[in-house]
Design an enzyme around this catalytic site. Structure first.
Site, mmCIF file in Angstrom:
data_model
loop_
_atom_site.group_PDB
_atom_site.id
_atom_site.type_symbol
_atom_site.label_atom_id
_atom_site.label_comp_id
_atom_site.label_asym_id
_atom_site.label_seq_id
_atom_site.Cartn_x
_atom_site.Cartn_y
_atom_site.Cartn_z
ATOM 1 C CG ASN A 96 -0.141 17.026 -20.434
ATOM 2 O OD1 ASN A 96 0.483 15.981 -20.485
ATOM 3 N ND2 ASN A 96 -0.881 17.372 -19.392
ATOM 4 C CE LYS B 95 6.803 17.687 -14.140
ATOM 5 N NZ LYS B 95 7.027 16.428 -14.840
ATOM 6 C CD GLU C 12 -2.326 16.920 -16.038
ATOM 7 O OE1 GLU C 12 -1.200 16.495 -15.762
ATOM 8 O OE2 GLU C 12 -2.926 16.666 -17.089
ATOM 9 C CD GLU D 45 9.246 16.356 -22.092
ATOM 10 O OE1 GLU D 45 8.523 17.361 -21.931
ATOM 11 O OE2 GLU D 45 8.794 15.209 -22.317
ATOM 12 C CE LYS E 105 0.676 14.230 -14.711
ATOM 13 N NZ LYS E 105 0.395 14.676 -16.082
ATOM 14 C CG HIS F 12 8.347 10.885 -24.280
ATOM 15 N ND1 HIS F 12 6.991 10.803 -24.517
ATOM 16 C CD2 HIS F 12 8.513 11.903 -23.389
ATOM 17 C CE1 HIS F 12 6.368 11.726 -23.794
ATOM 18 N NE2 HIS F 12 7.271 12.405 -23.105
ATOM 19 C CG HIS G 108 1.234 10.881 -25.061
ATOM 20 N ND1 HIS G 108 0.593 11.447 -23.982
ATOM 21 C CD2 HIS G 108 2.523 10.717 -24.672
ATOM 22 C CE1 HIS G 108 1.471 11.608 -22.996
ATOM 23 N NE2 HIS G 108 2.636 11.185 -23.388
ATOM 24 N NE ARG H 236 1.871 17.494 -12.908
ATOM 25 C CZ ARG H 236 2.418 16.615 -12.093
ATOM 26 N NH1 ARG H 236 2.014 16.553 -10.840
ATOM 27 N NH2 ARG H 236 3.365 15.804 -12.504
ATOM 28 C CG HIS I 144 3.575 15.790 -23.676
ATOM 29 N ND1 HIS I 144 4.340 16.933 -23.813
ATOM 30 C CD2 HIS I 144 4.370 14.887 -23.046
ATOM 31 C CE1 HIS I 144 5.521 16.727 -23.261
ATOM 32 N NE2 HIS I 144 5.566 15.498 -22.800
ATOM 33 N NE ARG J 100 -4.325 -1.646 1.396
ATOM 34 C CZ ARG J 100 -4.473 -2.733 2.159
ATOM 35 N NH1 ARG J 100 -3.725 -2.891 3.225
ATOM 36 N NH2 ARG J 100 -5.376 -3.626 1.848
HETATM 37 N N1 LIG Z 1 6.304 10.856 -15.073
HETATM 38 C C1 LIG Z 1 6.391 11.911 -15.828
HETATM 39 O O1 LIG Z 1 6.020 13.006 -15.432
HETATM 40 C C2 LIG Z 1 6.984 11.773 -17.203
HETATM 41 C C3 LIG Z 1 7.322 12.930 -17.922
HETATM 42 C C4 LIG Z 1 7.934 12.795 -19.159
HETATM 43 C C5 LIG Z 1 8.183 11.516 -19.668
HETATM 44 N N2 LIG Z 1 7.825 10.420 -18.949
HETATM 45 C C6 LIG Z 1 8.107 9.075 -19.446
HETATM 46 O O2 LIG Z 1 9.514 8.901 -19.511
HETATM 47 C C7 LIG Z 1 9.802 7.886 -20.467
HETATM 48 C C8 LIG Z 1 10.942 8.318 -21.348
HETATM 49 O O3 LIG Z 1 12.066 8.528 -20.521
HETATM 50 P P1 LIG Z 1 13.547 8.446 -21.136
HETATM 51 O O4 LIG Z 1 13.604 9.217 -22.387
HETATM 52 O O5 LIG Z 1 14.463 8.764 -20.027
HETATM 53 O O6 LIG Z 1 13.637 6.914 -21.602
HETATM 54 P P2 LIG Z 1 14.357 5.629 -21.022
HETATM 55 O O7 LIG Z 1 14.182 5.502 -19.566
HETATM 56 O O8 LIG Z 1 13.894 4.507 -21.878
HETATM 57 O O9 LIG Z 1 15.895 5.910 -21.315
HETATM 58 C C9 LIG Z 1 16.349 6.008 -22.639
HETATM 59 C C10 LIG Z 1 17.479 5.024 -22.943
HETATM 60 O O10 LIG Z 1 18.680 5.510 -22.355
HETATM 61 C C11 LIG Z 1 19.268 4.507 -21.530
HETATM 62 N N3 LIG Z 1 19.959 5.235 -20.478
HETATM 63 C C12 LIG Z 1 19.426 5.818 -19.383
HETATM 64 N N4 LIG Z 1 20.362 6.501 -18.718
HETATM 65 C C13 LIG Z 1 21.511 6.347 -19.398
HETATM 66 C C14 LIG Z 1 22.823 6.834 -19.231
HETATM 67 N N5 LIG Z 1 23.142 7.672 -18.237
HETATM 68 N N6 LIG Z 1 23.774 6.461 -20.118
HETATM 69 C C15 LIG Z 1 23.452 5.652 -21.172
HETATM 70 N N7 LIG Z 1 22.222 5.184 -21.405
HETATM 71 C C16 LIG Z 1 21.263 5.530 -20.528
HETATM 72 C C17 LIG Z 1 18.119 3.651 -21.109
HETATM 73 O O11 LIG Z 1 18.535 2.363 -20.762
HETATM 74 C C18 LIG Z 1 17.257 3.647 -22.369
HETATM 75 O O12 LIG Z 1 17.757 2.703 -23.284
HETATM 76 C C19 LIG Z 1 8.511 7.661 -21.259
HETATM 77 O O13 LIG Z 1 7.939 6.445 -20.863
HETATM 78 C C20 LIG Z 1 7.630 8.816 -20.834
HETATM 79 O O14 LIG Z 1 6.261 8.494 -20.859
HETATM 80 C C21 LIG Z 1 7.244 10.533 -17.724
#
Ligand SMILES: NC(=O)c1ccc[n+]([C@@H]2O[C@H](COP(=O)([O-])OP(=O)(O)OC[C@H]3O[C@@H](n4cnc5c(N)ncnc54)[C@H](O)[C@@H]3O)[C@@H](O)[C@H]2O)c1
Length: 371
Positions: free
Chosen positions: A250, A232, A242, A192, A150, A270, A257, A246, A253, A128
């Site tokens: 997006n 942010k 949100e 971003e 999030k 992304h 998406h 907030r 986005h 939980r």
């Molecule tokens: N929660 C939120 O508010 C929020 C906001 C924006 C995006 N997101 C989510 O975030 C995700 C995308 O995140 P991302 O772009 O970080 O993708 P990711 O976590 O897939 O990382 C991208 C790639 O880089 C590699 N990697 C990570 N750190 C590394 C490093 N220091 N050196 C070498 N390789 C490295 C990872 O293994 C992966 O292959 C999506 O799922 C998106 O929906 C969430």
């Protein structure tokens, strides 16, 4: 804090009893020793990471924790968006339970947005809810996904369709981790930062424009990360769940998406989808929202200057259809009363929420930009 005089920047997310700090800078991890010690009095840290980040940066985290007398146990998921699934979630929850996690323990998410979203979700439901700390290792995660609480996974209906709001207790954005990040990932994360500027920080956008591609490394980047995170954090503190403002975060986005959902597995990042989404949100705004077309032109030019895509044709996939994209947009979480919501802009640094988008018009727009 003044960034040139201090190696670290600290930004507080003002959420009352869920308030936390984001520590940004080179070697932020090493500087956070005492804080980490206070979270791991039990002497053990359960660290969720992925198959790329674990081998690259796990040993550094392990060494820092070991010096504090804390033993590390890693839980590793395959790198990539596919891990943000029910199966990925189950793997982590099971592993936490196998380790007999207690409710007073704290989970660490070491990785990009995928690990952060997944580990945060798992932490929020295991027994939980247990606390978690974000140690983001991609630029995207440092400027965006690690902040704001999030968490979630993708379902067959779309991205992030199952999840929770679960604020981390601490975010450590150590720019040292970015040194191993491929340029493509740096650029994707940078989208971003541009987003934050376009929503409400004209001066930041002007700085980004003036710096050009130099912004992607070094001190300038740390400064830009801090500005985007501060932006942010302020919005999250005003509207954690949100209910209103907030949603501005997006910007771009809804388009992004839809592109991501329709692209083959791992074809686009992304942040690349977000970059195209930002350009399209401004193009749509220039046609409908009294945004000066020159502003839309500046957005597009800046994205291209950085090497980011600024139109669907720039993405490394071309099988889009307006009909399929609009279907995806119909399912967007921000929609109200059966109408598509878009974040639009009156100009650079002046975004707003439009809950009343005319679908016929949007289809016409999509057809035009896909041509
Ligand atoms: N929660 C939120 O508010 C929020 C906001 C924006 C995006 N997101 C989510 O975030 C995700 C995308 O995140 P991302 O772009 O970080 O993708 P990711 O976590 O897939 O990382 C991208 C790639 O880089 C590699 N990697 C990570 N750190 C590394 C490093 N220091 N050196 C070498 N390789 C490295 C990872 O293994 C992966 O292959 C999506 O799922 C998106 O929906 C969430």
């Amino acid at each position: 804090l003044n960034i040139s005089a201090h190696p670290l920047v600290e930004i507080a997310v003002g959420l009352g009893d869920r308030a936390y700090d984001i520590v940004i800078g080179h070697q932020a991890l090493d500087m956070c020793g005492e804080r980490l010690r206070s979270f791991f009095r039990c002497g053990r840290a359960l660290v969720v990471t992925d198959s790329n980040v674990g081998p690259l940066h796990g040993p550094r985290l392990e060494a820092v924790l070991e010096q504090l007398g804390i033993e590390t146990q890693f839980i590793t998921v395959p790198a990539g968006e596919q891990s943000k699934s029910f199966e990925g979630l189950q793997t982590i929850v099971d592993a936490l339970l196998d380790a007999n996690i207690e409710r007073g323990e704290v989970v660490i998410a070491l990785g990009g947005g995928v690990v952060g979203d997944l580990a945060g979700f798992a932490a929020s439901i295991t027994k939980r809810g247990v606390d978690f700390i974000q140690i983001p290792t991609t630029l995207l995660a440092q400027v965006d996904s690690s902040v704001g609480g999030k968490t979630g996974i993708n379902t067959r209906h779309g991205k992030n369709f199952a999840g929770t709001f679960h604020q981390p207790r601490l975010v450590i954005a150590d720019s040292g981790f970015l040194s191993s990040l491929p340029d493509r990932e740096i650029r994707a994360g940078y989208a971003e930062i541009v987003k934050a500027a376009l929503i409400g920080d004209t001066a930041l956008f002007e700085r980004l424009e003036a710096a050009g591609p130099d912004i992607l490394r070094g001190e300038d980047l740390t400064h830009a990360i801090s500005d985007a995170v501060r932006f942010k954090a302020n919005i999250v503190a005003k509207d954690e769940r949100e209910a209103g403002v907030r949603a501005l975060l997006n910007l771009g986005h809804t388009f992004a998406h839809a592109f991501e959902a329709d692209a083959p597995k791992d074809a686009i990042r992304h942040g690349e989808a977000v970059a195209v989404g930002l350009a399209l949100a401004f193009r749509f705004s220039a046609e409908h929202a009294s945004c000066d077309p020159a502003d839309a032109g500046r957005v597009e030019a800046h994205l291209r200057q950085i090497g980011l895509p600024a139109a669907p044709q720039d993405l490394p996939f071309s099988g889009w259809s307006a009909q399929s994209l609009i279907e995806r947009m119909r399912g967007d979480k921000k929609n109200m009363g059966g109408k598509i919501t878009l974040i639009l802009a009156h100009g650079i640094g002046n975004a707003y929420i439009d809950h009343d988008i005319d679908e016929t018009d949007l289809v016409r727009f999509l057809k035009k930009v896909l041509k």
